[in-house]
Design an enzyme around this catalytic site. Structure first.
Site, PDB file in Angstrom:
ATOM      1  N   GLY A  11     -31.623  11.814  26.211  1.00 30.45           N
ATOM      2  CA  GLY A  11     -30.934  11.193  25.393  1.00 30.45           C
ATOM      3  C   GLY A  11     -29.787  10.480  26.510  1.00 30.45           C
ATOM      4  N   ALA A  12     -30.566   9.607  27.542  1.00 29.70           N
ATOM      5  CA  ALA A  12     -29.992   9.196  28.498  1.00 29.70           C
ATOM      6  C   ALA A  12     -29.033   8.034  28.206  1.00 29.70           C
ATOM      7  CB  ALA A  12     -31.004   8.652  29.623  1.00 29.70           C
ATOM      8  N   GLY A  14     -27.128   7.984  25.582  1.00 25.92           N
ATOM      9  CA  GLY A  14     -25.991   8.482  24.590  1.00 25.92           C
ATOM     10  C   GLY A  14     -24.796   8.559  25.266  1.00 25.92           C
ATOM     11  N   ARG A  94     -22.575  16.509  15.737  1.00 29.29           N
ATOM     12  CA  ARG A  94     -22.376  16.685  14.536  1.00 29.29           C
ATOM     13  C   ARG A  94     -21.293  15.949  14.278  1.00 29.29           C
ATOM     14  NH1 ARG A  94     -18.210  22.179  14.676  1.00 29.29           N
ATOM     15  NH2 ARG A  94     -17.614  21.701  16.886  1.00 29.29           N
ATOM     16  N   ASN A 107     -32.395  19.229  14.920  1.00 27.71           N
ATOM     17  CA  ASN A 107     -32.690  19.093  16.118  1.00 27.71           C
ATOM     18  C   ASN A 107     -33.867  19.883  16.761  1.00 27.71           C
ATOM     19  OD1 ASN A 107     -31.044  17.050  16.672  1.00 27.71           O
ATOM     20  ND2 ASN A 107     -29.317  18.483  16.981  1.00 27.71           N
ATOM     21  N   ASP A 161     -17.235  25.624  27.281  1.00 23.26           N
ATOM     22  CA  ASP A 161     -16.315  26.791  26.639  1.00 23.26           C
ATOM     23  C   ASP A 161     -15.427  27.477  27.990  1.00 23.26           C
ATOM     24  OD1 ASP A 161     -17.626  26.181  24.046  1.00 23.26           O
ATOM     25  OD2 ASP A 161     -19.248  27.021  25.079  1.00 23.26           O
ATOM     26  N   ARG A 164     -12.921  25.147  29.138  1.00 23.72           N
ATOM     27  CA  ARG A 164     -11.756  25.178  28.157  1.00 23.72           C
ATOM     28  C   ARG A 164     -10.890  26.322  28.216  1.00 23.72           C
ATOM     29  NH1 ARG A 164     -15.716  22.924  23.184  1.00 23.72           N
ATOM     30  NH2 ARG A 164     -15.340  20.520  23.745  1.00 23.72           N
ATOM     31  N   HIS A 189     -22.490  29.192  21.600  1.00 20.26           N
ATOM     32  CA  HIS A 189     -21.660  27.948  21.924  1.00 20.26           C
ATOM     33  C   HIS A 189     -21.450  27.668  20.229  1.00 20.26           C
ATOM     34  CE1 HIS A 189     -19.961  24.193  22.896  1.00 20.26           C
ATOM     35  NE2 HIS A 189     -20.921  23.541  22.312  1.00 20.26           N
TER      36      HIS A 189
HETATM   37  N1  LIG Z   1     -23.419  22.379  24.498  1.00 27.10           N
HETATM   38  C1  LIG Z   1     -22.206  21.653  24.525  1.00 27.10           C
HETATM   39  O1  LIG Z   1     -20.966  22.318  25.029  1.00 27.10           O
HETATM   40  C2  LIG Z   1     -22.184  20.298  23.904  1.00 27.10           C
HETATM   41  C3  LIG Z   1     -20.908  19.266  24.174  1.00 27.10           C
HETATM   42  C4  LIG Z   1     -20.891  18.308  23.580  1.00 27.10           C
HETATM   43  C5  LIG Z   1     -22.132  17.720  22.943  1.00 27.10           C
HETATM   44  N2  LIG Z   1     -23.123  18.587  22.912  1.00 27.10           N
HETATM   45  C6  LIG Z   1     -24.194  18.066  21.905  1.00 27.10           C
HETATM   46  O2  LIG Z   1     -25.038  17.077  23.001  1.00 27.10           O
HETATM   47  C7  LIG Z   1     -25.801  16.253  22.169  1.00 27.10           C
HETATM   48  C8  LIG Z   1     -25.754  14.793  22.590  1.00 27.10           C
HETATM   49  O3  LIG Z   1     -24.393  14.464  22.237  1.00 27.10           O
HETATM   50  P1  LIG Z   1     -24.054  12.908  22.587  1.00 27.10           P
HETATM   51  O4  LIG Z   1     -22.482  12.716  22.181  1.00 27.10           O
HETATM   52  O5  LIG Z   1     -24.262  12.197  23.736  1.00 27.10           O
HETATM   53  O6  LIG Z   1     -24.732  12.074  21.355  1.00 27.10           O
HETATM   54  P2  LIG Z   1     -25.328  10.528  21.344  1.00 27.10           P
HETATM   55  O7  LIG Z   1     -25.565  10.304  20.034  1.00 27.10           O
HETATM   56  O8  LIG Z   1     -24.327   9.572  21.639  1.00 27.10           O
HETATM   57  O9  LIG Z   1     -26.549  10.399  22.212  1.00 27.10           O
HETATM   58  C9  LIG Z   1     -27.726  11.140  21.969  1.00 27.10           C
HETATM   59  C10 LIG Z   1     -28.767  10.425  22.517  1.00 27.10           C
HETATM   60  O10 LIG Z   1     -29.969  11.086  22.274  1.00 27.10           O
HETATM   61  C11 LIG Z   1     -31.030  10.287  21.941  1.00 27.10           C
HETATM   62  N3  LIG Z   1     -32.125  11.227  21.501  1.00 27.10           N
HETATM   63  C12 LIG Z   1     -32.149  11.687  20.157  1.00 27.10           C
HETATM   64  N4  LIG Z   1     -33.283  12.229  20.179  1.00 27.10           N
HETATM   65  C13 LIG Z   1     -33.927  12.392  21.206  1.00 27.10           C
HETATM   66  C14 LIG Z   1     -35.119  12.671  21.649  1.00 27.10           C
HETATM   67  N5  LIG Z   1     -35.899  13.509  20.796  1.00 27.10           N
HETATM   68  N6  LIG Z   1     -35.737  12.574  22.899  1.00 27.10           N
HETATM   69  C15 LIG Z   1     -34.731  11.557  23.741  1.00 27.10           C
HETATM   70  N7  LIG Z   1     -33.513  11.240  23.259  1.00 27.10           N
HETATM   71  C16 LIG Z   1     -33.119  11.546  22.147  1.00 27.10           C
HETATM   72  C17 LIG Z   1     -30.477   9.284  21.191  1.00 27.10           C
HETATM   73  O11 LIG Z   1     -31.033   7.991  20.840  1.00 27.10           O
HETATM   74  C18 LIG Z   1     -28.979   9.103  21.804  1.00 27.10           C
HETATM   75  O12 LIG Z   1     -28.960   7.750  22.568  1.00 27.10           O
HETATM   76  C19 LIG Z   1     -25.284  16.416  20.570  1.00 27.10           C
HETATM   77  O13 LIG Z   1     -26.216  17.585  20.090  1.00 27.10           O
HETATM   78  C20 LIG Z   1     -24.001  17.248  20.870  1.00 27.10           C
HETATM   79  O14 LIG Z   1     -23.848  18.017  19.551  1.00 27.10           O
HETATM   80  C21 LIG Z   1     -23.142  19.793  23.442  1.00 27.10           C
HETATM   81  O1  LIG Z   2     -18.373  20.673  18.993  1.00 24.48           O
HETATM   82  C1  LIG Z   2     -19.368  19.723  18.997  1.00 24.48           C
HETATM   83  O2  LIG Z   2     -20.181  19.663  17.944  1.00 24.48           O
HETATM   84  C2  LIG Z   2     -19.854  19.011  20.394  1.00 24.48           C
HETATM   85  C3  LIG Z   2     -19.765  20.288  21.486  1.00 24.48           C
HETATM   86  O3  LIG Z   2     -20.481  21.174  21.188  1.00 24.48           O
HETATM   87  C4  LIG Z   2     -18.517  20.339  21.910  1.00 24.48           C
HETATM   88  O4  LIG Z   2     -17.982  21.857  21.860  1.00 24.48           O
HETATM   89  O5  LIG Z   2     -17.427  19.716  22.071  1.00 24.48           O
END
Ligand SMILES: NC(=O)c1ccc[n+]([C@@H]2O[C@H](COP(=O)([O-])OP(=O)(O)OC[C@H]3O[C@@H](n4cnc5c(N)ncnc54)[C@H](O)[C@@H]3O)[C@@H](O)[C@H]2O)c1
Ligand SMILES: O=C(O)C[C@H](O)C(=O)O
Length: 327
Positions: A11-12, A14, A94, A107, A161, A164, A189
């Site tokens: 997801g580089a 993103g 989401r 996912n 978390d 936070r 999470h």
């Molecule tokens: N665990 C946490 O605390 C936490 C916190 C924030 C976001 N997230 C999650 O992280 C993920 C990414 O968030 P974001 O804001 O960067 O999203 P984003 O949509 O900006 O970026 C995601 C990127 O992943 C790419 N992608 C999708 N499927 C892929 C695959 N199979 N292989 C390679 N690349 C792929 C997309 O093309 C996109 O560029 C989301 O699922 C988000 O909910 C988790």
């Molecule tokens: O809440 C989300 O869906 C994104 C991420 O997991 C967060 O906690 O900010």
């Protein structure tokens, strides 16, 4: 000069990727003397690949002395080849009104494919952090899809978390974040997570006693930390990115370089500690040393905590049952 470490990031192109890659390349994750090779994965779609090329041009334009090489690809077998560390970020985020588990089936397949690729081509000692949501269950899927890699090497991100919770506690108690130790966020999470400061200290004394407000703990603090992700989506129209990237850096840095005896929270496969069934990917208090984490043992679990820990466990077991057919 140290041998470069190969860091795969999915997801580089993103939002999180954009906040993450430059900090890894500048040495904030693995140390200011540790060269890195970035192996970046994006979807096999022209728009995603073009965006990735743009990010790589910018990385080049930073002339980072520690950036020893870059690979941009749409093939997981290339991205994970010999990787020492993998940050699995790429997944759908989401939007307003959704829960993270609504993303589960959308996912899940990503993490079976990537787990299998890691199993096939990555370093046998790879350390994996799953950020893409729902992070705990995606990490579980990746772990189960990579049977030749030690399950302990798969982790999920609870650090956002944890961070936070630290900030909310520091504000409430009127103390510096840096002074707070022995905090944990148990479980998933998701809004069922249980941020627990019963053991936390500040300046050698009990933080819980200093705050002395159990109603605030139950009615304000726990829900606020649990729903912080949704509050950010509501405010920004997009999910958290810079703070998520920051937490990923913290998680991997502490895992690799150690916590000097201090506690942090990592989502890890349970070894049965605290009555959490083996293999459930659960937030635990850990310390890290020599590239390994250990669960902090011997903490007293009172009735309220047991109820909270079991509630978040039940949600994880439900999520796990929902993806069982994929494994
Ligand atoms: N665990 C946490 O605390 C936490 C916190 C924030 C976001 N997230 C999650 O992280 C993920 C990414 O968030 P974001 O804001 O960067 O999203 P984003 O949509 O900006 O970026 C995601 C990127 O992943 C790419 N992608 C999708 N499927 C892929 C695959 N199979 N292989 C390679 N690349 C792929 C997309 O093309 C996109 O560029 C989301 O699922 C988000 O909910 C988790
Ligand atoms: O809440 C989300 O869906 C994104 C991420 O997991 C967060 O906690 O900010």
């Amino acid at each position: 000069m140290k041998t470069p470490v190969r860091v795969a990031v999915t997801g580089a192109a993103g939002q999180i990727g954009y906040s993450l890659l430059f900090r890894i390349a500048s040495g904030e994750m693995l140390g200011k003397d540790q060269p890195v090779i970035l192996q970046m994965l994006e979807l096999p779609m022209e728009k995603a690949q073009a965006a990735l090329r743009g990010v790589m041009m910018e990385l080049e334009d930073c002339a980072f002395p520690l950036l020893a090489g870059m690979v941009g690809t749409d093939d997981p077998m290339v991205a994970f080849k010999d990787a020492d560390i993998a940050l699995l970020v790429g997944a759908m985020p989401r939007g307003p009104g959704m829960e993270r588990k609504d993303l589960l089936l959308k996912n899940a397949e990503i993490f079976t494919v990537q787990g299998k690729a890691i199993n096939a081509v990555a370093s046998r000692d790879i350390k994996v952090l799953v950020v893409g949501n729902p992070a705990n269950t995606n990490a579980y899927i990746a772990m189960k899809s990579a049977p030749d890699i030690n399950p302990r090497n798969f982790t999920a991100m609870l650090r956002l978390d944890h961070n936070r919770a630290l900030s909310q506690l520091a504000i409430k108690a009127g103390v510096d974040v840096a002074g707070i130790e022995k905090l944990v966020v148990w479980g998933n999470h998701s809004p069922t997570m249980y941020p627990d400061y019963r053991f936390a200290t500040v300046a050698g004394g009990s933080l819980k006693d200093k705050i002395g407000d159990e109603a605030w703990n139950r009615e304000t603090f726990i829900p606020k930390v649990g729903k912080r992700g949704a509050a950010i989506i509501e405010a920004r129209g997009l999910s958290s990115a810079a703070s998520a990237a920051n937490a990923a850096i913290d998680h991997v840095r502490d895992w690799v370089l150690g916590t000097n005896g201090k506690w942090t929270t990592m989502g890890i496969p349970s070894d049965g500690s605290y009555g959490i069934p083996k293999d459930v990917m659960y937030g635990f208090p850990v310390t890290c040393k020599d590239g390994k984490y250990e669960i902090v043992q011997g903490l007293a679990i009172d009735d309220y905590s047991r109820t909270m820990m079991d509630k978040t466990l039940a949600e994880l077991e439900e999520e796990r049952a929902g993806v069982a057919h994929l494994l």
